[in-house]
Design a protein around this motif. Structure first.
Motif, mmCIF file in Angstrom:
data_model
loop_
_atom_site.group_PDB
_atom_site.id
_atom_site.type_symbol
_atom_site.label_atom_id
_atom_site.label_comp_id
_atom_site.label_asym_id
_atom_site.label_seq_id
_atom_site.Cartn_x
_atom_site.Cartn_y
_atom_site.Cartn_z
ATOM 1 N N THR A 176 0.838 -1.209 0.000
ATOM 2 C CA THR A 176 0.000 0.000 0.000
ATOM 3 C C THR A 176 0.870 1.255 0.000
ATOM 4 O O THR A 176 0.568 2.242 -0.675
ATOM 5 C CB THR A 176 -0.942 0.002 1.220
ATOM 6 N N ARG A 210 2.311 1.629 -3.406
ATOM 7 C CA ARG A 210 1.275 2.091 -4.324
ATOM 8 C C ARG A 210 1.054 3.601 -4.184
ATOM 9 O O ARG A 210 0.931 4.317 -5.178
ATOM 10 C CB ARG A 210 -0.031 1.339 -4.063
ATOM 11 N N ASP A 251 -4.797 6.385 -10.627
ATOM 12 C CA ASP A 251 -5.680 5.403 -10.008
ATOM 13 C C ASP A 251 -7.068 5.598 -10.597
ATOM 14 O O ASP A 251 -7.746 6.579 -10.302
ATOM 15 C CB ASP A 251 -5.707 5.613 -8.486
ATOM 16 N N SER A 284 -11.918 -3.849 -8.153
ATOM 17 C CA SER A 284 -10.578 -4.053 -7.606
ATOM 18 C C SER A 284 -10.650 -3.986 -6.086
ATOM 19 O O SER A 284 -11.185 -3.037 -5.516
ATOM 20 C CB SER A 284 -9.625 -2.976 -8.138
ATOM 21 N N SER A 295 -5.000 -5.384 -5.317
ATOM 22 C CA SER A 295 -3.958 -4.370 -5.188
ATOM 23 C C SER A 295 -2.652 -4.984 -4.691
ATOM 24 O O SER A 295 -1.572 -4.656 -5.190
ATOM 25 C CB SER A 295 -4.419 -3.272 -4.223
ATOM 26 N N GLU A 342 0.724 -4.862 -7.105
ATOM 27 C CA GLU A 342 1.941 -4.122 -6.766
ATOM 28 C C GLU A 342 3.168 -5.015 -6.805
ATOM 29 O O GLU A 342 4.244 -4.587 -7.235
ATOM 30 C CB GLU A 342 1.797 -3.463 -5.398
#
Length: 588
Positions: A323, A326, A335, A359, A364, A368
């Motif tokens: 996260t 990201r 995004d 999503s 996610s 990533e």
């Protein structure tokens, strides 16, 4: 060659041609050549070699089609397109044409163009192949839902995918340097219905070390072998709602190269040390290995784990790290709220319902990890190789985007650069609850991503270096990249390969859309008279898209009254043509 047609015209209708006793001369308002019908223009390749783009409406083709030799009456328009109409078909082309029988006439399936056929004795709705003035084969009937797959595959030259994959698979090439990683707890994370497993991950929490293991397809497919040439020709696996038409034989895609649980599998592995504080890969190694995936997880299972927010859980720790990566990535990238719709078909190949796939955190997390591996792979290449590239939108498209969103009341303005402009638009959309609708417009303004032999940036992701490394089972580009990284040799035809797979990617996407649109039309054909909720999505063509249980069907509005973009309307379905995929309705 032209003279034979001039003589024919003179002998049969001398209004087109004059003869002075020695030479034939065609009326200056007419041209003779071979036609190619495109989406917007018909291209006339004259027999003397010159090429002219002419706008010919379908009803002015006079039964002509691709590769026919025709006489065209040209009407020059200095202020616009050169227009014309086919006066006569002089010689039929030898190419096959997919047609449907309607009202005892023959129409092309792709464009709904009337074809001049000497004799039509087939039944209403028959799907046939027409060649050289006659019907040569029947493929099915429009009344049978199973024919939809045949139509789409035929239109996009992929019908051979239905034939058995007969290529022999040899032994995998051995590598003395292959590392044994079977003791590590690799796992796969994929959709519930996944059949092939390209990638597996393992995270060493103590050393903040991420392993991304990819099926080592190149170990099984020798360059320039029969199997390699077939894989290159296919370029991608085709994912239809009810089946997969693979790039590779099932023995590889679903068995030897699939990272299934509790089986030793050959893998090509990135070992990446993560600098969590600065959200970057501090160092990485790439090597051939053997892994043994300990478990297959679905996205739903991982989402359930993450919802518990157990800070000591393995996946929660990895998710918290990805996260952060990201968030850092989105400083340069984007995004987008991307809603993926999946059709569900019953045993009779009829559309029953639509699954909406958003999503989620699990998506996610794995995304990533894959992005990091793809970046690290691209960084190992110099200026030449195989790259996934995405150009910045043109100024014209950004200006149109500004105009479109301002029509929705956003009051957006151009900023100092494209990234700032798009982020600003997204923020304004969020403030008024139009995030998904505005993201649709932003995506429409984007250039199309492609493959290139030259290193260029990927605008959408915000990466200077990017390639496709993580899916060699279903993408030929990844297989080529693996070979380059292993041998440090760039194929001599790398530019040609990149062009081919970029074209195939667009064709396959169009094939899938064609199939799905026909399934929508078949559903609508069985539901004439029902009412549905929809939103306006195309002002120019007066199209709305359904937002009910059967979501995503595009419908032409007969009584469009100037409704604004994304306005919700109530429609009554009045007509649906299965072959042309056109659904019509009225606003009620």
């Amino acid at each position: 060659m032209t003279e034979q047609y001039l003589k024919y015209l003179y002998d049969n209708n001398n209004k087109y041609v004059k003869f002075d006793g020695t030479n034939y001369k065609l009326n200056s308002r007419y041209k003779i050549g071979k036609i190619q019908i495109n989406k917007d223009l018909t291209v006339l390749e004259q027999l003397n070699g010159s090429v002219q783009k002419i706008y010919i409406q379908n009803h002015d083709l006079n039964g002509a089609y691709n590769d026919d030799i025709v006489l065209v009456q040209v009407m020059f328009n200095p202020k616009g397109k050169t227009k014309g109409k086919v006066a006569e078909v002089l010689q039929r082309g030898l190419s096959e044409i997919l047609c449907v029988v309607k009202d005892k006439d023959l129409y092309t399936v792709k464009e709904n163009i009337l074809i001049d056929c000497e004799y039509v004795n087939n039944k209403e709705g028959d799907i046939v192949i027409f060649q050289n003035s006659k019907i040569i084969k029947k493929l099915g009937t429009a009344q049978d839902p199973a024919v939809d797959e045949i139509i789409s595959l035929y239109l996009y030259n992929e019908l051979s995918r239905l034939e058995p994959y007969t290529t022999t698979i040899g032994e995998a090439t051995s590598s003395k340097e292959r590392v044994d990683l079977t003791s590590l707890d690799f796992c796969t994370i994929d959709p519930v219905g996944a059949k092939d497993f390209d990638d597996a991950v393992y995270f060493d929490q103590i050393n903040s070390r991420l392993y991304v293991a990819i099926a080592d397809v190149s170990a099984y497919i020798k360059k320039d072998s029969k199997l390699d040439k077939e894989a290159q020709k296919r370029a991608f696996s085709i994912y239809l709602p009810h089946k997969v038409l693979p790039m590779l034989p099932f023995e590889l895609s679903n068995n030897l190269c699939s990272l299934v649980p509790n089986e030793n599998r050959l893998a090509y592995v990135f070992k990446m040390d993560l600098d969590i504080k600065n959200q970057k890969v501090s160092s990485s190694e790439l090597f051939e290995a053997v892994i043994n995936s300990k478990r297959r997880y679905s996205y739903e299972e991982i989402d359930t784990i993450l919802e518990q927010n157990d800070k000591e859980n393995y996946f929660t720790k990895l998710f918290n790290i990805t996260t952060k990566f990201r968030k850092s990535r989105l400083k340069n990238g984007y995004d987008f709220r991307n809603e993926e719709l999946r059709q569900n078909l019953d045993e009779n190949y009829e559309l029953t319902h639509i699954n909406k796939e958003d999503s989620t955190p699990s998506h996610s997390l794995i995304e990533e990890c894959m992005l990091l591996a793809n970046q690290e792979a691209a960084k190992r290449l110099k200026t030449l190789g195989i790259f996934r590239v995405h150009d910045e939108p043109t100024q014209a498209k950004i200006s149109k985007l500004i105009d479109d969103v301002n029509m929705l009341g956003l009051n957006a303005k151009l900023k100092s650069d494209v990234h700032s402009t798009i982020v600003s638009i997204q923020q304004k959309a969020k403030n008024v609850g139009l995030e998904q609708e505005i993201d649709e417009l932003i995506i429409q303004s984007q250039q199309q991503a492609s493959y290139s032999h030259l290193k260029k940036e990927h605008f959408g992701l915000g990466f200077k270096d990017y390639s496709h490394f993580t899916s060699p089972i279903r993408r030929y580009a990844d297989l080529v990249l693996h070979r380059i990284l292993k041998t440090d040799q760039i194929p001599k035809n790398i530019e040609e390969v990149c062009t081919h797979i970029s074209e195939k990617e667009r064709e396959i996407a169009a094939l899938v859309w064609d199939f799905e649109d026909r399934k929508y039309a078949r559903w609508a054909n069985k539901h004439i008279g029902i009412t549905v909720n929809a939103k306006i999505v195309d002002l120019q063509n007066h199209l709305a898209e359904t937002i009910d249980d059967i979501k995503g069907a595009r419908i032409s509005i007969k009584n469009y009254g100037g409704e604004k973009l994304f306005t919700q309307v109530r429609l009554k379905i009045t007509h649906s043509d299965i072959v042309s995929k056109r659904i019509s309705a009225i606003i009620i």
